[in-house]
Design an enzyme around this catalytic site. Structure first.
Site, mmCIF file in Angstrom:
data_model
loop_
_atom_site.group_PDB
_atom_site.id
_atom_site.type_symbol
_atom_site.label_atom_id
_atom_site.label_comp_id
_atom_site.label_asym_id
_atom_site.label_seq_id
_atom_site.Cartn_x
_atom_site.Cartn_y
_atom_site.Cartn_z
ATOM 1 N N TYR A 20 19.313 -36.050 40.632
ATOM 2 C CA TYR A 20 17.401 -36.385 39.936
ATOM 3 C C TYR A 20 17.522 -36.035 38.145
ATOM 4 O O TYR A 20 17.977 -35.395 37.315
ATOM 5 C CB TYR A 20 16.821 -34.762 39.909
ATOM 6 C CG TYR A 20 15.349 -34.547 39.995
ATOM 7 C CD1 TYR A 20 14.498 -34.921 40.746
ATOM 8 C CD2 TYR A 20 15.158 -34.451 38.291
ATOM 9 C CE1 TYR A 20 13.186 -34.800 39.929
ATOM 10 C CE2 TYR A 20 14.131 -33.910 38.085
ATOM 11 C CZ TYR A 20 12.767 -34.754 39.593
ATOM 12 O OH TYR A 20 11.434 -34.557 38.661
ATOM 13 N N GLU A 51 10.135 -40.901 37.813
ATOM 14 C CA GLU A 51 11.036 -40.279 38.556
ATOM 15 C C GLU A 51 11.800 -40.953 39.480
ATOM 16 O O GLU A 51 11.716 -42.004 40.523
ATOM 17 C CB GLU A 51 9.935 -38.686 39.710
ATOM 18 C CG GLU A 51 10.796 -37.823 40.172
ATOM 19 C CD GLU A 51 10.554 -37.359 41.034
ATOM 20 O OE1 GLU A 51 9.996 -35.965 40.700
ATOM 21 O OE2 GLU A 51 10.385 -37.648 42.104
#
Ligand code: GDP
Ligand code: MN
Length: 385
Positions: free
Chosen positions: A101, A189
């Protein structure tokens, strides 16, 4: 402005962030054509601005034309958490060894950019944050200094990304930072950021939110604006040139100035109500503008009362009052107005409202913001006043 995944990936690609080869399709036939062009296996992905598409059946692997046909026809038109799928992104399927992530946001309190990195990707980062907060590395980046490869690599090491992936991750972080800053993002993101068995690191998903205040620097953003899915209220507000954000409460809000509009939302909350919207009519609140504002509020069937909160500075109270009287002639309002009028020419304004002969259950004038909020909320909550 939030981008769809496919737009986010196209944006990433401009900054050299590796993404899978793919294209966007509106129909089953287009999906098949893209799959044939890029080669099997492919992944068909629902393009909606909501997470958890995989679990909802909006992401499917396809090995041939028949499978693309089946999946694309199921996914196009599918409703995922209230979002109807109008397009799919068809991309070359990736082999995944690991999922990480990475994200960049602005930490306003720290006045710095914030990098978040975790070796536990592919799942909701909120889940990771709740279960194992130490698995997320948070690194503030000074906008003056920026992010270099060495610092990015240290973040990867701190996040316990395995050594074989560290350089690949670091290189993507530097590019993501470049995209975030030069691309004027509020959020960039990647979840998951994958490591392939071949050792390459690659963005498998993209969540990008652009800073609308920077749109003057980016004429190319117009293409993104065109695909934004506004609700009916926001659409109407945009057509009328109003600063409007739809919310889900029952007290319609009209205020002059963004600061006052936000305070109005707070006061409504404080006395037990919920705002139906944010609406700033700005400095020159005249009859035209008030009519437009009331039309937009009136379009929202959840609205039970309308709180008009005006503090005149450049805006003159008499102009606002004339605007409201005129607007009430033009628009058949479904909810009563509670107004607090103060500042420049407020006295004259209140007189104009009093002289207009509007029934007291349609228009109520209150001396303070708090009084007006209480009345508006009481009406919205169905209490007799
Ligand atoms: P989200 O659930 O809406 O965030 O959609 P993502 O694009 O993040 O995909 C969700 C999950 O689907 C990923 O974490 C992967 O596990 C899986 N997935 C997506 N694309 C591929 C692919 O090309 N190959 C494989 N093996 N899995 C994929
Ligand atoms: Mn994802």
């Amino acid at each position: 402005m939030d981008l769809f995944e496919y737009q986010g990936k196209q944006y990433f690609a401009k900054f050299g962030i590796p993404v899978s080869a793919g294209d966007v399709a509106h129909t089953v036939d287009e999906s098949i054509a893209i799959a044939e062009r890029i080669g099997y296996p492919v992944v068909v992905k629902a393009q909606v601005q909501v997470g958890g598409r995989g679990k909802a059946g909006g992401i499917k692997l396809a090995n041939d034309n028949d499978e693309v046909r089946t999946h694309a026809s199921n996914i196009i038109g599918m409703n995922i958490k209230g979002h109807v799928v109008k397009r799919v992104w068809v991309e070359r399927a990736s082999d995944i060894a690991e999922e990480y992530y990475a994200s960049l946001t602005l930490d306003r309190a720290a006045k710095q950019h914030l990098l978040m990195l975790s070796a536990q990707g592919g799942v909701d980062i909120e889940e990771v944050a709740a279960k194992d907060p130490s698995a997320i590395v948070k690194l503030h980046i000074s906008p003056v200094v920026g992010l270099d490869e060495a610092t990015a690599k240290k973040a990867a090491i701190d996040a316990k990304i395995p050594s074989k992936a560290q350089d690949g991750v670091a290189s993507i972080l530097v590019k993501l930072y470049d995209c975030f800053v030069k691309g004027d993002c509020d959020l960039a993101e990647i979840n998951p950021l994958i490591l392939k068995p071949s050792g390459e690191v690659h963005a498998l998903d993209a969540k990008v939110s652009l800073d609308a205040n920077a749109s003057f620097r980016h004429p190319e953003w117009e293409a993104f604006a065109a695909t934004q899915e506004l609700d009916g209220r926001e659409q109407l507000a945009r057509e009328k040139g109003l600063q409007y954000i739809g919310l889900d409460g029952s007290v319609g809000i009209i205020a002059n100035g963004a600061g006052l509009a936000m305070s109005t939302l707070d006061v409504v909350n404080q006395v037990g109500g919920k705002a139906a919207n944010f609406l700033d009519v700005g400095g020159g609140a005249n009859a035209e503008l008030m009519t437009a504002a009331l039309e937009v509020i009136n379009f929202d069937t959840n609205v039970r009362s309308i709180f008009v909160n005006i503090f005149g500075g450049i805006t003159r109270g008499d102009e606002v009052a004339k605007g409201i009287v005129e607007a009430m002639r033009r628009v058949q309002l479904r909810a009563p107005i509670v107004i607090r009028l103060d500042g420049t020419n407020a006295e004259q304004g209140r007189q104009i409202l009093a002289d207009a002969g509007i029934p007291a259950d349609k228009l109520m004038s209150k001396p303070t913001m708090l009084d007006a909020a209480r009345t508006a909320v009481a009406i919205a909550n169905g209490k007799s006043i």
